[in-house]
Motif scaffolding. Structure first.
Motif: not given
Length: 433
Positions: A48-49, A52, A56, A62-63, A66, A69, A123, A127
């Motif tokens: 995920v990190y 991101a 992205y 910001q990462a 995530q 989340i 992402l 998720f």
């Protein structure tokens, strides 16, 4: 009865839970499932990190958000399903309920492995699949945690909890370390190994002898039976204090959620970020400390002043979390993580014994679901809180503030719930039901 002679004949009671065949199967179920789930968790957090940041183009703050989340999407299924899952565990075969939950994690591992292998990660996909783990945990926790006390004589329940914690912590050591190393070899490999371990876990659980089902009134509406569990916890202030202390203290001190940030952007070894392998070691470090303490507790169980010792262990947990937040030396950070895992094990051991031994068998599934919901809220919402705090304060500020907050919560709970301070020994009033 449950089919294990040592549970019913005092003359044949064993000296150790591991002498009971059903408990050995239970122990292996815990070990294999934890290795699989924690191994997937460390890889999922890294993915995920990294996705991101790399795909992205997100900044570190910001990462990090995530990562929060992930906690939220796992908690929502727990919040919605946990009360019903507890009733299911009290009304149906707990072995089959637990096996079904393991099957959900198996599907999650299969899907994540396929997406990783085909380089199709995103992402939303990460998720969405993480939320499946929340579904699995909602049913696995109440079903499986209720099995342990049912296959042990009352006097062995505290030792059984300690040994179960050894399985959990050993898995929590092996899973992240194995996940990080396997990911460095082949990104999809950790998910394949997880599928094999989940299959073993499911087989062990189903081999446990059929358990005596609690007798619940069929005249009472299921929603009323769910409400009974909440009413019981509310009336039993000792249980309420134990469960809510864990909820709020760990909710604030969620350092592990931000370990990918420390691994990728903060901690280095010889000038190089410690990366996925370092992340696996950091995720394993608290479990190493906890496993060592659990081994000691299995031989020298805590018997006196249990409540005060639990409170002090949470205070130390918060203090060590804050120190980890400001550490910039990798080996010191690992040592701090090991230490906080060790003191957390003391809290887990005492809280687990108090909750199990002060809950009747017919209520254990529902109470376990409430406890599991609190644990999930502290872990998953703690991840969300850590992500939001990191976005506002940076990773260091978020971890330090969380550790200080955990200490403040413990001080408040010592005053709000004097029953915790007054708990001198473990009660066994419901253990033999």
């Amino acid at each position: 009865m449950t089919g294990t002679p040592s549970r019913t004949d005092p003359q044949r009671e064993p000296g150790s839970p591991l002498q009971i065949p059903d408990y050995r199967l239970f122990w292996l179920t815990r070990l294999c499932s934890v290795i699989a789930s924690t191994g997937m968790a460390v890889v999922l957090g890294w993915q995920v990190y990294d996705v991101a940041r790399a795909q992205y183009g997100m900044a570190p703050a910001q990462a990090a958000f995530q990562l929060g989340i992930i906690g939220l999407v796992q908690f929502v299924p727990m919040l919605l399903l946990a009360p019903f899952a507890g009733l299911v565990a009290d009304r149906h075969d707990r072995r089959k309920v637990g096996a079904g939950a393991i099957g959900v994690d198996f599907v999650m591992a299969l899907a994540l492995g396929a997406l990783t292998w085909t380089d199709a990660l995103s992402l939303p996909a990460l998720f969405g699949l993480a939320s499946l783990h929340g579904v699995a945990r909602a049913f696995f926790g109440p079903a499986v945690s209720s099995i342990g006390p049912s296959i042990l004589p009352a006097r062995l329940v505290p030792k059984g909890i300690s040994l179960s914690s050894i399985a959990w912590q050993t898995g929590s050591v092996a899973g992240p370390a194995l996940g990080g190393l396997l990911y460095a070899t082949s990104p999809a490999l950790p998910y394949g190994i997880a599928m094999a371990l989940l299959g073993i876990s499911m087989a062990c659980l189903l081999r446990i002898a059929p358990l005596a089902q609690p007798v619940l009134s069929r005249d009472l509406h299921p929603l009323r039976q769910i409400a009974e569990g909440f009413s019981f916890v509310r009336r039993e202030r000792l249980l309420l204090g134990c469960i809510t202390l864990d909820l709020f203290a760990v909710l604030l001190a969620g350092a592990t959620a931000l370990l990918p940030v420390y691994a990728r952007d903060i901690l280095t070894w010889n000038g190089v970020p410690v990366g996925p392998a370092g992340l696996g070691q950091m995720r394993a470090a608290p479990a190493i400390g906890a496993a060592l303490v659990a081994v000691v507790l299995s031989f020298r169980p805590i018997e006196r002043n249990v409540g005060v010792k639990m409170l002090w262990s949470v205070v130390l947990f918060g203090a060590l979390t804050a120190l980890f937040g400001v550490s910039r030396h990798y080996l010191v950070s690992l040592a701090l993580l090991m230490a906080l895992g060790g003191v957390d094990m003391v809290s887990v051991y005492i809280r687990g014994a108090l909750v199990q031994l002060n809950t009747p068998n017919a209520m254990r599934g529902r109470v376990s679901s409430i406890s599991g919901l609190a644990i999930s809220a502290s872990n998953e919402l703690g991840e969300m809180q850590a992500g939001v705090a990191a976005a506002l304060l940076g990773a260091t500020g978020a971890v330090v503030l969380g550790g200080v907050g955990a200490m403040a919560v413990t001080a408040a709970w010592a005053l709000l719930f004097p029953e915790l301070r007054r708990s001198r020994t473990f009660s066994t009033r419901f253990a033999e039901e």
